[in-house]
Design an enzyme around this catalytic site. Structure first.
Site, PDB file in Angstrom:
ATOM      1  N   ASP A  52       0.880  -1.148   0.000  1.00  0.00           N
ATOM      2  CA  ASP A  52       0.000   0.000   0.000  1.00  0.00           C
ATOM      3  C   ASP A  52       0.934   1.218   0.000  1.00  0.00           C
ATOM      4  OD1 ASP A  52      -2.463   1.222   0.102  1.00  0.00           O
ATOM      5  OD2 ASP A  52      -2.422   1.414   2.265  1.00  0.00           O
ATOM      6  N   ASP A  64      -1.077  -0.673   6.258  1.00  0.00           N
ATOM      7  CA  ASP A  64      -1.064  -0.160   7.620  1.00  0.00           C
ATOM      8  C   ASP A  64      -2.270  -0.670   8.411  1.00  0.00           C
ATOM      9  OD1 ASP A  64      -3.060   1.265   6.442  1.00  0.00           O
ATOM     10  OD2 ASP A  64      -2.093   3.222   6.625  1.00  0.00           O
ATOM     11  N   ASP A  75      -7.184  -1.123   4.810  1.00  0.00           N
ATOM     12  CA  ASP A  75      -6.847  -2.197   3.892  1.00  0.00           C
ATOM     13  C   ASP A  75      -6.995  -3.576   4.510  1.00  0.00           C
ATOM     14  OD1 ASP A  75      -4.688  -1.818   5.525  1.00  0.00           O
ATOM     15  OD2 ASP A  75      -3.457  -0.911   3.961  1.00  0.00           O
TER      16      ASP A  75
HETATM   17  P1  ADP Z   1      -3.333   4.739  -0.224  1.00  0.00           P
HETATM   18  O1  ADP Z   1      -3.804   3.797  -1.264  1.00  0.00           O
HETATM   19  O2  ADP Z   1      -2.229   5.608  -0.729  1.00  0.00           O
HETATM   20  O3  ADP Z   1      -2.990   4.119   1.073  1.00  0.00           O
HETATM   21  P2  ADP Z   1      -6.043   5.513   0.553  1.00  0.00           P
HETATM   22  O4  ADP Z   1      -6.695   4.387  -0.143  1.00  0.00           O
HETATM   23  O5  ADP Z   1      -6.074   5.530   2.030  1.00  0.00           O
HETATM   24  O6  ADP Z   1      -4.536   5.743   0.072  1.00  0.00           O
HETATM   25  O7  ADP Z   1      -6.669   6.861   0.020  1.00  0.00           O
HETATM   26  C1  ADP Z   1      -6.721   7.126  -1.363  1.00  0.00           C
HETATM   27  C2  ADP Z   1      -7.029   8.538  -1.683  1.00  0.00           C
HETATM   28  O8  ADP Z   1      -8.300   8.865  -1.177  1.00  0.00           O
HETATM   29  C3  ADP Z   1      -6.086   9.543  -1.066  1.00  0.00           C
HETATM   30  O9  ADP Z   1      -4.955   9.750  -1.873  1.00  0.00           O
HETATM   31  C4  ADP Z   1      -6.957  10.771  -0.982  1.00  0.00           C
HETATM   32  O10 ADP Z   1      -6.994  11.430  -2.218  1.00  0.00           O
HETATM   33  C5  ADP Z   1      -8.324  10.207  -0.717  1.00  0.00           C
HETATM   34  N1  ADP Z   1      -8.626  10.187   0.717  1.00  0.00           N
HETATM   35  C6  ADP Z   1      -8.719   9.113   1.513  1.00  0.00           C
HETATM   36  N2  ADP Z   1      -9.031   9.462   2.766  1.00  0.00           N
HETATM   37  C7  ADP Z   1      -9.115  10.809   2.770  1.00  0.00           C
HETATM   38  C8  ADP Z   1      -9.393  11.795   3.769  1.00  0.00           C
HETATM   39  N3  ADP Z   1      -9.630  11.461   5.023  1.00  0.00           N
HETATM   40  N4  ADP Z   1      -9.405  13.076   3.389  1.00  0.00           N
HETATM   41  C9  ADP Z   1      -9.162  13.437   2.119  1.00  0.00           C
HETATM   42  N5  ADP Z   1      -8.890  12.565   1.162  1.00  0.00           N
HETATM   43  C10 ADP Z   1      -8.851  11.268   1.454  1.00  0.00           C
HETATM   44 MG    MG Z   2      -3.879   3.257   2.927  1.00  0.00          MG
END
Ligand code: ADP
Ligand code: MG
Length: 631
Positions: free
Chosen positions: A333, A526, A530
């Site tokens: 991730d 983390d 996920d």
């Molecule tokens: P990653 O795959 O990098 O771990 P996430 O799946 O947690 O990221 O989140 C993907 C995208 O969703 C982030 O890059 C962001 O654009 C948006 N996002 C997720 N959670 C939030 C939040 N709490 N506030 C704003 N944007 C968010």
């Molecule tokens: Mg994430």
């Protein structure tokens, strides 16, 4: 930690040692008497019975009890039959020495097992014994089990934090090395959350507990390691089954050798020579004792879990050691796994409302989320956040947040969120994560935030490829620009962007389908949003688990801190463990098999048999406890 690596011996082990020495001395005396004085048969039996019984009375008792309880075929039975048989055939010194060597092996093994158990409990030095609670103006030590959530407890310098909580008073440095395997002192103070199991190094602190003892980090981790025996690997199960069938089969073969061979000789017109064949059958029995396998294989896994634990790598069962050793693809991730998950504001663009107000709305909308983005943004407001202005909040995983602030509906998130809400947004031309902000349906601009790649991430990917991983993949819900940049920075073979949590599951399923037979796929995350992917992968690894119960629950392998180098470390440790397990299986079965053949055709004598049993066991156990140390 002064006990580390030292072999300590219990009183029982000392007594057994004295017994072995005594019987060995008795045996030498008997042999001398036997050599110089011609004694009648009954006298020989009497004097050799002394060393024999001194060494083996408990084995005889145990095998007798086994027979009574219907559990006939164990190693005690093998030893009892073999040595009594040798006695009957007049091989007195052999009978006594088989017993002495067998006991030597047993003692050795109990010291080795004790040593690995202690290493685990050394890691388990995190078990807190008491909590200091103020009652009527004085501090009293109470059982941490009795402390309710929200109680104020005092932790003095040098003490372990007994229960998870938030510091209400005082400043200190914490030593989390018992949990993470890393001795990096962490400065902390009022308002910070602290985990049980850490040692309070410098200052006196007061904390308000946020969990009960049983739900606190230290208890959770202890529970996890103590239950790790339940998830047995295939090799471990194989050995248990193997032993169940093996011993009766060997006994039947020995019986056949003792009865059928002489009868056959008679039928062929030769002399039956009963005692020769019975002796061979007895030798066969001693050789066949399966303890080398039965003991060394679970011990290898046990020592592996303990050794990994001291490095901050918690493996939830030997089955995951086996899977980890076969990992061919590692899927990461992005946020918080390969990047630090600490975002800084890089700029505010196309804003309609004032920059400060825009940031304030974003921070308020994020104030109740645990996402790394939210935590970083909420920091902007710090303690000045007036959360009562936020009346409704909703987190949309992989998209962003929706909230009602000052009666206005506010949306903060990525392109997908804006598309979903039908709000026209302005794309950002710079690399980074973009947070669009919309208030009451109209676009107010976007905040560009940037994260940094963890300094060890690149090394970790290189090391993964070095230790046999063919494919490294990064999955992210972030935009393509950021994904590309990070992927290039750390050197993963593939990266996929714009993924919702459920798309990540789908991607992992695709990758799983591409896997060769016998190869495994690991997902590292983390554990925040996920968990479904973690459980879908062959082995789910959660990192930075210190302080996140969700991650500890969801994963098969838990890395206590967020150092990506622990991933190749976990794989290397598992590979080493499996190598040792296979070495022991091959070595023990090989030697036994060769000696069984030699015994059956009469080449191997009782002394060979003793080596095949005790010698192989000692070598296998020594090999197994190599797992306790990981350089
Ligand atoms: P990653 O795959 O990098 O771990 P996430 O799946 O947690 O990221 O989140 C993907 C995208 O969703 C982030 O890059 C962001 O654009 C948006 N996002 C997720 N959670 C939030 C939040 N709490 N506030 C704003 N944007 C968010
Ligand atoms: Mg994430």
């Amino acid at each position: 930690m002064s006990r580390k690596g030292k072999v300590t011996v219990t009183r029982k082990q000392k007594r057994n040692f004295a017994r072995i020495i005594a019987s060995a001395v008795l045996l030498v005396v008997c042999a001398a008497v036997d050599k110089y004085i011609a004694l009648p048969r009954w006298a020989l039996i009497l004097i050799y019975a002394l060393p024999y019984l001194t060494a083996g009375y408990d084995v005889l008792i145990k095998s007798f009890k086994g027979i009574i309880h219907g559990q006939v075929f164990d190693e005690n039975f093998l030893m009892a039959v073999a040595t009594i048989g040798a006695f009957v055939l007049g091989e007195y010194p052999e009978a006594a020495s088989v017993m002495i060597f067998y006991q030597t092996g047993e003692m050795f093994q109990s010291v080795a097992v004790g040593k690995s158990r202690r290493s685990i409990s050394e890691l388990m030095d995190i078990r807190p014994d008491y909590a200091n609670v103020e009652r009527d103006g004085t501090l009293v030590q109470v059982d941490p089990n009795e402390v309710e959530i929200g109680t104020e407890i005092v932790v003095k310098p040098g003490e372990k934090i007994p229960i998870d909580g938030v510091i209400t008073e005082g400043h200190t440095t914490l030593d989390a090395s018992a949990l993470t395997g890393e001795s990096m002192p962490v400065e902390t103070g009022e308002g910070s959350a602290v985990q049980s199991g850490c040692i309070n190094s410098t200052g006196l602190i007061k904390l308000r507990t946020t969990k009960v003892f049983g739900e606190s980090t230290a208890s959770k981790i202890l529970e996890l390691v103590e239950n790790s025996g339940a998830k047995k690997s295939r090799s471990e199960n194989f050995i248990t089954k193997f032993a169940r069938y093996y011993t009766p089969i060997v006994c039947a073969l020995a019986l056949a050798l003792a009865v059928i061979a002489p009868l056959a000789s008679m039928a062929l017109g030769m002399s039956a020579d009963w005692s020769k064949w019975i002796m061979r059958a007895l030798i066969f029995l001693v050789i066949s004792c399966p303890c080398a396998l039965v003991i060394s294989i679970p011990l290898s896994f046990f020592a592996c879990i303990g050794g990994a634990g001291t490095k901050g790598v918690l493996i939830k069962g030997s089955t995951y050691i086996e899977t980890l050793s076969k990992v061919d693809a590692v899927v990461f991730d992005k946020t918080g796994t390969v990047t630090k998950g600490v975002f800084e504001v890089a700029g505010v663009h196309h804003n309609v409302m004032e920059e400060e107000r825009l940031l304030e709305y974003a921070a308020l909308a994020e104030s109740s989320s645990n996402h790394p983005i939210a935590k970083s943004i909420a920091k902007i407001l710090g303690d000045n956040a007036d959360k009562s202005r936020v009346t409704e909040v909703e987190e949309l995983s992989g998209q962003g947040m929706r909230a009602v602030i000052d009666g206005k509906s506010v949306a903060v998130g990525n392109d997908r969120l804006m598309e979903k809400l039908g709000i026209e947004y302005k794309p950002c031309h710079k690399a980074g994560t973009v947070l669009h902000v919309a208030v009451d349906g109209s676009y107010e601009g976007h905040i560009l935030i940037s994260d940094v790649v963890k300094p060890q991430a690149k090394r970790a990917v290189t090391e993964l490829h070095e230790c046999g991983v063919n494919q490294t993949v990064m999955l992210t819900g972030d935009n393509a620009k950021t994904a590309e940049y990070v992927a290039k920075e750390i050197g993963v073979s593939k990266a996929y962007s714009h993924l919702m949590p459920e798309d990540k599951v789908e991607k992992v399923e695709e990758l799983l389908a591409e896997q060769k037979k016998g190869a495994a796929l690991a997902f590292v995350g983390d554990g925040l949003n996920d968990a479904p992917v973690l459980s879908r992968a062959d082995v789910g690894i959660a990192m930075g688990a210190l302080g996140s119960d969700a991650a500890i629950e969801a994963a098969d392998v838990v890395l206590m801190d967020d150092d990506p180098l622990k991933i190749p470390l976990a794989i290397r440790i598992s590979k080493k463990c499996m190598r040792i397990v296979y070495e022991n299986i091959g070595f023990a079965i090989g030697v036994k098999f060769a000696f069984l053949l030699l015994g059956a055709i009469g080449v191997a004598n009782m002394w060979f048999a003793i080596f095949a049993d005790v010698g192989v066991m000692i070598i296998a156990v020594l090999n197994a406890i190599r797992m306790l140390s990981n350089k």
